[in-house]
Motif scaffolding. Structure first.
Motif, PDB file in Angstrom:
ATOM      1  N   LEU A 116       0.830  -1.201   0.000  1.00  0.00           N
ATOM      2  CA  LEU A 116       0.000   0.000   0.000  1.00  0.00           C
ATOM      3  C   LEU A 116       0.864   1.251   0.000  1.00  0.00           C
ATOM      4  N   ALA A 117       1.901   1.269   0.837  1.00  0.00           N
ATOM      5  CA  ALA A 117       2.792   2.432   0.896  1.00  0.00           C
ATOM      6  C   ALA A 117       3.459   2.664  -0.455  1.00  0.00           C
ATOM      7  N   ASP A 118       3.917   1.603  -1.083  1.00  0.00           N
ATOM      8  CA  ASP A 118       4.568   1.727  -2.393  1.00  0.00           C
ATOM      9  C   ASP A 118       3.593   2.265  -3.445  1.00  0.00           C
ATOM     10  N   LEU A 119       2.375   1.758  -3.429  1.00  0.00           N
ATOM     11  CA  LEU A 119       1.381   2.195  -4.419  1.00  0.00           C
ATOM     12  C   LEU A 119       0.989   3.652  -4.206  1.00  0.00           C
ATOM     13  N   LEU A 120       0.798   4.042  -2.956  1.00  0.00           N
ATOM     14  CA  LEU A 120       0.463   5.433  -2.668  1.00  0.00           C
ATOM     15  C   LEU A 120       1.597   6.358  -3.102  1.00  0.00           C
ATOM     16  N   GLU A 121       2.817   5.935  -2.841  1.00  0.00           N
ATOM     17  CA  GLU A 121       3.980   6.738  -3.222  1.00  0.00           C
ATOM     18  C   GLU A 121       4.049   6.889  -4.738  1.00  0.00           C
ATOM     19  N   ALA A 122       3.857   5.800  -5.460  1.00  0.00           N
ATOM     20  CA  ALA A 122       3.938   5.836  -6.916  1.00  0.00           C
ATOM     21  C   ALA A 122       2.788   6.623  -7.536  1.00  0.00           C
ATOM     22  N   ALA A 123       1.609   6.532  -6.928  1.00  0.00           N
ATOM     23  CA  ALA A 123       0.435   7.201  -7.501  1.00  0.00           C
ATOM     24  C   ALA A 123       0.503   8.705  -7.339  1.00  0.00           C
ATOM     25  N   GLY A 124       1.064   9.172  -6.224  1.00  0.00           N
ATOM     26  CA  GLY A 124       1.120  10.601  -5.966  1.00  0.00           C
ATOM     27  C   GLY A 124      -0.069  11.074  -5.154  1.00  0.00           C
ATOM     28  N   PRO A 125       0.062  12.191  -4.456  1.00  0.00           N
ATOM     29  CA  PRO A 125      -0.958  12.645  -3.500  1.00  0.00           C
ATOM     30  C   PRO A 125      -2.320  12.968  -4.092  1.00  0.00           C
ATOM     31  N   ASN A 167      -5.509  -5.674  10.378  1.00  0.00           N
ATOM     32  CA  ASN A 167      -5.012  -4.928   9.226  1.00  0.00           C
ATOM     33  C   ASN A 167      -4.906  -5.703   7.923  1.00  0.00           C
ATOM     34  N   THR A 168      -4.978  -7.018   7.973  1.00  0.00           N
ATOM     35  CA  THR A 168      -4.846  -7.780   6.721  1.00  0.00           C
ATOM     36  C   THR A 168      -5.902  -7.350   5.708  1.00  0.00           C
ATOM     37  N   VAL A 169      -7.156  -7.360   6.121  1.00  0.00           N
ATOM     38  CA  VAL A 169      -8.237  -6.965   5.206  1.00  0.00           C
ATOM     39  C   VAL A 169      -8.204  -5.463   4.953  1.00  0.00           C
ATOM     40  N   GLU A 170      -7.970  -4.684   5.996  1.00  0.00           N
ATOM     41  CA  GLU A 170      -7.934  -3.213   5.869  1.00  0.00           C
ATOM     42  C   GLU A 170      -6.938  -2.789   4.791  1.00  0.00           C
ATOM     43  N   PHE A 171      -5.715  -3.305   4.881  1.00  0.00           N
ATOM     44  CA  PHE A 171      -4.692  -2.901   3.923  1.00  0.00           C
ATOM     45  C   PHE A 171      -4.934  -3.502   2.547  1.00  0.00           C
ATOM     46  N   TYR A 172      -5.463  -4.708   2.498  1.00  0.00           N
ATOM     47  CA  TYR A 172      -5.791  -5.295   1.197  1.00  0.00           C
ATOM     48  C   TYR A 172      -6.823  -4.431   0.471  1.00  0.00           C
ATOM     49  N   VAL A 173      -7.890  -4.055   1.163  1.00  0.00           N
ATOM     50  CA  VAL A 173      -8.941  -3.249   0.544  1.00  0.00           C
ATOM     51  C   VAL A 173      -8.393  -1.902   0.082  1.00  0.00           C
ATOM     52  N   HIS A 174      -7.597  -1.245   0.932  1.00  0.00           N
ATOM     53  CA  HIS A 174      -7.079   0.070   0.546  1.00  0.00           C
ATOM     54  C   HIS A 174      -6.033  -0.025  -0.553  1.00  0.00           C
ATOM     55  N   THR A 175      -5.304  -1.130  -0.587  1.00  0.00           N
ATOM     56  CA  THR A 175      -4.384  -1.346  -1.708  1.00  0.00           C
ATOM     57  C   THR A 175      -5.160  -1.409  -3.016  1.00  0.00           C
ATOM     58  N   GLU A 176      -6.270  -2.137  -2.996  1.00  0.00           N
ATOM     59  CA  GLU A 176      -7.093  -2.226  -4.206  1.00  0.00           C
ATOM     60  C   GLU A 176      -7.806  -0.899  -4.490  1.00  0.00           C
ATOM     61  N   ASP A 177      -8.102  -0.121  -3.433  1.00  0.00           N
ATOM     62  CA  ASP A 177      -8.679   1.208  -3.640  1.00  0.00           C
ATOM     63  C   ASP A 177      -7.759   2.066  -4.501  1.00  0.00           C
ATOM     64  N   VAL A 178      -6.467   1.935  -4.262  1.00  0.00           N
ATOM     65  CA  VAL A 178      -5.492   2.709  -5.037  1.00  0.00           C
ATOM     66  C   VAL A 178      -5.310   2.096  -6.422  1.00  0.00           C
ATOM     67  N   ASP A 232      -4.935   2.207 -15.840  1.00  0.00           N
ATOM     68  CA  ASP A 232      -4.160   1.107 -16.430  1.00  0.00           C
ATOM     69  C   ASP A 232      -3.990  -0.071 -15.478  1.00  0.00           C
ATOM     70  N   TRP A 233      -4.884  -0.205 -14.476  1.00  0.00           N
ATOM     71  CA  TRP A 233      -4.712  -1.286 -13.507  1.00  0.00           C
ATOM     72  C   TRP A 233      -4.977  -2.643 -14.152  1.00  0.00           C
ATOM     73  N   THR A 234      -4.308  -3.658 -13.648  1.00  0.00           N
ATOM     74  CA  THR A 234      -4.488  -5.022 -14.142  1.00  0.00           C
ATOM     75  C   THR A 234      -4.790  -5.936 -12.957  1.00  0.00           C
ATOM     76  N   GLN A 265     -18.847  -2.568  -4.714  1.00  0.00           N
ATOM     77  CA  GLN A 265     -19.564  -3.502  -5.585  1.00  0.00           C
ATOM     78  C   GLN A 265     -19.194  -3.331  -7.052  1.00  0.00           C
ATOM     79  N   GLY A 266     -19.057  -2.087  -7.491  1.00  0.00           N
ATOM     80  CA  GLY A 266     -18.790  -1.831  -8.898  1.00  0.00           C
ATOM     81  C   GLY A 266     -17.393  -2.192  -9.338  1.00  0.00           C
ATOM     82  N   ALA A 267     -16.473  -2.360  -8.402  1.00  0.00           N
ATOM     83  CA  ALA A 267     -15.084  -2.651  -8.738  1.00  0.00           C
ATOM     84  C   ALA A 267     -14.724  -4.115  -8.547  1.00  0.00           C
ATOM     85  N   ALA A 268     -15.605  -4.883  -7.912  1.00  0.00           N
ATOM     86  CA  ALA A 268     -15.308  -6.285  -7.618  1.00  0.00           C
ATOM     87  C   ALA A 268     -15.653  -7.172  -8.814  1.00  0.00           C
ATOM     88  N   HIS A 269     -14.778  -8.119  -9.118  1.00  0.00           N
ATOM     89  CA  HIS A 269     -15.007  -9.065 -10.209  1.00  0.00           C
ATOM     90  C   HIS A 269     -15.759 -10.277  -9.662  1.00  0.00           C
TER      91      HIS A 269
END
Length: 210
Positions: free
Chosen positions: A12-21, A100-111, A117-119, A186-190
């Protein structure tokens, strides 16, 4: 050995850093900066974080979160990466893993999923099973506001009841996708939904989540 929560924290930290504020996220219309501030306040300011669940404290939560959001973005990322202070309950490995396992997983996917271009991300089987175990425990809480019956089902046939009622809608998908669904994305879940057409529509519009 790295725990699931620690691994998701660093990702999550890496993704937030790469995405920008100013990058968008799936979380309540927050930017990456606001999401980062939320994560930091949750771990470091329990006096304010309680406002997530306690209405009278919500104004305090919003004020403290805004104060953290005003900090340098790099500082927020570093606070996420280094984790909570030693006196925090979150510093205990078992608490960190459970909370935090679910919390960080969800927020990682939020980013991730807010980017054009997400895959799809392939999760290892051990992590997938860990997410399912947590989903079984939180399904009823997350689905308590669902206006119809709601059952979640993984491809191997395991099921969990998120809300009792009729008619029933069954949501099928991998545990990670089901967690995103039950956390209000709901709209983002496969996933695949099976049930009465009107009931399915009501589930898709329902305010799900903890």
């Amino acid at each position: 050995m790295s725990t699931h929560a620690k691994r998701e924290r660093l990702l999550l930290a890496d993704l937030l850093e790469a995405a920008g504020p100013d990058a968008p996220t799936l979380c309540d219309g927050w930017t990456a900066r606001e999401l980062a501030a939320h994560v930091v306040v949750r771990e470091r300011r329990p006096d304010a974080a309680a406002g997530v669940l306690i209405g009278p404290l919500r104004d305090r939560l919003e004020r403290v979160q805004a104060e953290f959001a005003a900090k340098p973005y790099e500082e927020l990322i570093q606070l996420i990466r280094t984790g909570p202070p030693r006196m925090s309950p979150f510093s205990i490995k078992q608490v960190d893993e459970g909370a935090n396992t679910v919390e960080f997983y969800v927020h990682t996917e939020d980013v991730r999923r807010a980017q054009a271009d997400w895959t799809p991300r392939e999760l290892d089987p051990v992590f997938t099973d860990a997410l399912w175990t947590r989903l079984e425990k939180m399904a009823r809480l997350a689905g308590r506001r669902c206006p119809v019956g709601l059952v979640v089902r993984r491809p191997n046939g395991q099921t969990a009841v998120a809300h009792r009622g009729a008619p029933v809608v069954t949501v099928t998908g991998e545990p990670g996708e089901l967690i995103l669904f039950l956390y209000g994305r709901q709209g983002a879940a496969h996933v695949e939904l099976d049930g009465d057409k009107e009931a399915v529509a009501r589930v898709l519009e329902a305010k799900l989540g903890i």
